[in-house]
Design a protein around this motif. Structure first.
Motif, PDB file in Angstrom:
ATOM      1  N   ALA A  45       2.680   7.091  -6.502  1.00 26.51           N
ATOM      2  CA  ALA A  45       1.286   6.670  -6.278  1.00 26.51           C
ATOM      3  C   ALA A  45       0.408   7.159  -7.429  1.00 26.51           C
ATOM      4  CB  ALA A  45       0.779   7.215  -4.949  1.00 26.51           C
ATOM      5  N   LYS A  46       0.621   8.398  -7.838  1.00 28.22           N
ATOM      6  CA  LYS A  46      -0.150   8.966  -8.955  1.00 28.22           C
ATOM      7  C   LYS A  46       0.119   8.199 -10.245  1.00 28.22           C
ATOM      8  CE  LYS A  46      -1.344  13.503 -10.876  1.00 28.22           C
ATOM      9  NZ  LYS A  46      -2.751  13.434 -10.471  1.00 28.22           N
ATOM     10  N   SER A  47       1.363   7.813 -10.458  1.00 24.95           N
ATOM     11  CA  SER A  47       1.714   7.097 -11.693  1.00 24.95           C
ATOM     12  C   SER A  47       1.032   5.729 -11.774  1.00 24.95           C
ATOM     13  CB  SER A  47       3.238   6.930 -11.808  1.00 24.95           C
ATOM     14  OG  SER A  47       3.695   5.928 -10.908  1.00 24.95           O
ATOM     15  N   LEU A  48       0.655   5.181 -10.613  1.00 29.19           N
ATOM     16  CA  LEU A  48      -0.022   3.880 -10.587  1.00 29.19           C
ATOM     17  C   LEU A  48      -1.544   4.009 -10.576  1.00 29.19           C
ATOM     18  CD1 LEU A  48       2.309   1.999  -8.071  1.00 29.19           C
ATOM     19  CD2 LEU A  48       1.979   1.437 -10.484  1.00 29.19           C
ATOM     20  N   GLY A  49      -2.042   5.232 -10.677  1.00 28.60           N
ATOM     21  CA  GLY A  49      -3.485   5.425 -10.809  1.00 28.60           C
ATOM     22  C   GLY A  49      -4.204   5.838  -9.540  1.00 28.60           C
ATOM     23  N   PHE A  50      -3.471   6.020  -8.438  1.00 29.36           N
ATOM     24  CA  PHE A  50      -4.131   6.494  -7.218  1.00 29.36           C
ATOM     25  C   PHE A  50      -4.458   7.980  -7.372  1.00 29.36           C
ATOM     26  CE2 PHE A  50      -1.839   2.737  -5.702  1.00 29.36           C
ATOM     27  CZ  PHE A  50      -2.846   2.088  -5.003  1.00 29.36           C
ATOM     28  N   ASP A  51      -5.646   8.363  -6.961  1.00 30.97           N
ATOM     29  CA  ASP A  51      -6.114   9.734  -7.178  1.00 30.97           C
ATOM     30  C   ASP A  51      -5.608  10.707  -6.124  1.00 30.97           C
ATOM     31  OD1 ASP A  51      -8.403   9.512  -9.423  1.00 30.97           O
ATOM     32  OD2 ASP A  51      -8.423   7.727  -8.167  1.00 30.97           O
ATOM     33  N   PHE A  52      -5.518  10.236  -4.888  1.00 22.99           N
ATOM     34  CA  PHE A  52      -5.013  11.072  -3.798  1.00 22.99           C
ATOM     35  C   PHE A  52      -4.105  10.244  -2.912  1.00 22.99           C
ATOM     36  CE2 PHE A  52      -8.650  13.488  -5.130  1.00 22.99           C
ATOM     37  CZ  PHE A  52      -8.268  14.805  -4.936  1.00 22.99           C
ATOM     38  N   CYS A  53      -3.136  10.937  -2.330  1.00 18.60           N
ATOM     39  CA  CYS A  53      -2.188  10.282  -1.431  1.00 18.60           C
ATOM     40  C   CYS A  53      -1.873  11.260  -0.302  1.00 18.60           C
ATOM     41  CB  CYS A  53      -0.920   9.920  -2.200  1.00 18.60           C
ATOM     42  SG  CYS A  53       0.410   9.291  -1.163  1.00 18.60           S
ATOM     43  N   GLY A  54      -2.081  10.810   0.934  1.00 19.01           N
ATOM     44  CA  GLY A  54      -1.775  11.640   2.093  1.00 19.01           C
ATOM     45  C   GLY A  54      -0.872  10.894   3.060  1.00 19.01           C
ATOM     46  N   ILE A  55      -0.167  11.632   3.886  1.00 23.43           N
ATOM     47  CA  ILE A  55       0.834  11.024   4.763  1.00 23.43           C
ATOM     48  C   ILE A  55       0.622  11.502   6.204  1.00 23.43           C
ATOM     49  CG2 ILE A  55       3.324  10.947   5.271  1.00 23.43           C
ATOM     50  CD1 ILE A  55       3.680  11.327   2.144  1.00 23.43           C
ATOM     51  N   ALA A  56       0.712  10.552   7.140  1.00 18.40           N
ATOM     52  CA  ALA A  56       0.567  10.888   8.568  1.00 18.40           C
ATOM     53  C   ALA A  56       1.637  10.162   9.367  1.00 18.40           C
ATOM     54  CB  ALA A  56      -0.824  10.495   9.083  1.00 18.40           C
ATOM     55  N   LYS A  57       1.924  10.707  10.525  1.00 18.82           N
ATOM     56  CA  LYS A  57       2.842  10.032  11.444  1.00 18.82           C
ATOM     57  C   LYS A  57       2.123   8.824  12.042  1.00 18.82           C
ATOM     58  CE  LYS A  57       5.554  10.782  15.636  1.00 18.82           C
ATOM     59  NZ  LYS A  57       5.746  11.633  16.823  1.00 18.82           N
ATOM     60  N   ALA A  58       2.811   7.683  12.088  1.00 19.41           N
ATOM     61  CA  ALA A  58       2.223   6.470  12.677  1.00 19.41           C
ATOM     62  C   ALA A  58       2.239   6.593  14.195  1.00 19.41           C
ATOM     63  CB  ALA A  58       3.017   5.246  12.230  1.00 19.41           C
ATOM     64  N   GLU A  59       1.058   6.738  14.763  1.00 18.08           N
ATOM     65  CA  GLU A  59       0.961   6.874  16.215  1.00 18.08           C
ATOM     66  C   GLU A  59      -0.390   6.347  16.686  1.00 18.08           C
ATOM     67  OE1 GLU A  59       1.514  11.040  16.797  1.00 18.08           O
ATOM     68  OE2 GLU A  59      -0.298  11.598  15.699  1.00 18.08           O
ATOM     69  N   PHE A  60      -0.516   6.154  17.975  1.00 19.68           N
ATOM     70  CA  PHE A  60      -1.748   5.651  18.569  1.00 19.68           C
ATOM     71  C   PHE A  60      -2.901   6.619  18.303  1.00 19.68           C
ATOM     72  CE2 PHE A  60      -4.650   5.120  22.230  1.00 19.68           C
ATOM     73  CZ  PHE A  60      -4.913   3.760  22.113  1.00 19.68           C
TER      74      PHE A  60
END
Length: 311
Positions: A16-31
């Protein structure tokens, strides 16, 4: 030895950083259980105004597994759009929201997201998923907070301590299990109310809750009929969108110019004065805004906005 889900998280963030995104966060997919009553109350108050689409797909907005079968992970991404130079903003000049200076972000960022998915599938192997950039019923800001890349400000926008708020949000919803980041639980706005105090149409009805039907962006972009007279004289010359609540936010002192040439304004725009805007022809409009989000208003809508500001 690190487990596979940790490795996936590192690969996603690195690419993601290599494509120019400044921040990347990850969460569990849930309701999004906490968001359900808030969304229901917001719709009940008719804060969406004439944006009927906001009331559609209630379940999909809250549950990513209804958008992507077997979804396990939501990846939230930030892409900067803060301009190096603002358009002329003398008191008499008409103003356009900074996000619309350059090419339409939907296309620019969607292309990057598709590329990111390709790269990840090359590195990790085949997996299912979809890319979103303000293009489906995804609660972007809530997911961004859940992935830890910011918090929701009093103007309801996502704020990031390193960047402020002049950025686009985008998501990947994928059926791959990835180690999640801790959510952002702290609110760094404190007692500041600058955005609430500065809004000329009083659209921020309480901290974190915006009456969309009172927002200048709503009137100049979303509303298709005539702008009501009771907000006359309150637009401060914003002809497309509005940045007031962001411009006054102390966190935006950390904004730095973007590195995306496609977000640079059309050269003609940099020299436009009030007279140029007032005399704009459809041919000039199409030339200057050929790839811009401003086209959403169409020439007729843009003229309506200009007329309203001139009354």
């Amino acid at each position: 030895m690190r487990n596979t889900t940790d490795l996936y998280a590192q690969i996603i963030k690195t690419q993601a950083k290599s494509l120019g995104f400044d921040f990347c966060g990850i969460a569990k997919a849930e309701f999004l259980e906490e968001e359900a009553p808030k969304l229901e109350a917001w719709l009940h108050e008719n804060y969406h105004g004439k944006m009927a689409y906001m009331a559609n797909h209630f379940d999909k907005r809250l549950d990513p597994t209804k958008l992507v079968d077997g979804a396990k992970t939501v990846v939230s991404l930030i892409y900067n759009y803060f301009p190096e130079k603002k358009l002329p903003e003398k008191e008499e000049d008409f103003k356009i929201a900074k996000y619309a200076y350059g090419q339409d972000y939907h296309h620019v960022i969607k292309d990057k997201l598709k590329r990111l998915l390709e790269i990840l599938r090359d590195e990790i192997g085949e997996f299912g998923g979809r890319a979103f950039v303000d293009s489906a019923p995804v609660m972007e800001r809530q997911w961004a907070q859940k992935t830890g890349i910011g918090w929701l400000g009093k103007n309801s926008l996502l704020l990031n301590r390193q960047m402020g708020s002049f950025f686009f949000l985008a998501e990947l919803i994928i059926d791959l299990e990835v180690t999640a980041d801790p959510p952002m639980v702290k609110d760094y706005c404190g007692t500041c109310t600058r955005c609430i105090d500065a809004c000329p149409t009083d659209a921020i009805v309480q901290p974190g809750v915006v009456d969309g039907s009172k927002c200048i962006s709503y009137f100049t972009i979303e509303l298709k009929e005539e702008i009501p007279q009771d907000v006359k004289g309150k637009f401060e010359n914003w002809v497309f969108g509005c940045d007031i609540c962001q411009d006054v936010c102390p966190w935006n002192r950390f904004s730095k110019p973007h590195q995306e040439p496609k977000f640079d304004p059309h050269p003609d725009m940099m020299n436009f004065n009030r007279k140029d805007w007032e005399e704009i022809t459809e041919a000039t409009f199409n030339k200057v805004f050929s790839k811009s989000a401003v086209k959403r208003a169409k020439f007729s809508g843009f003229l309506r906005n200009l007329r309203f500001l001139q009354q």
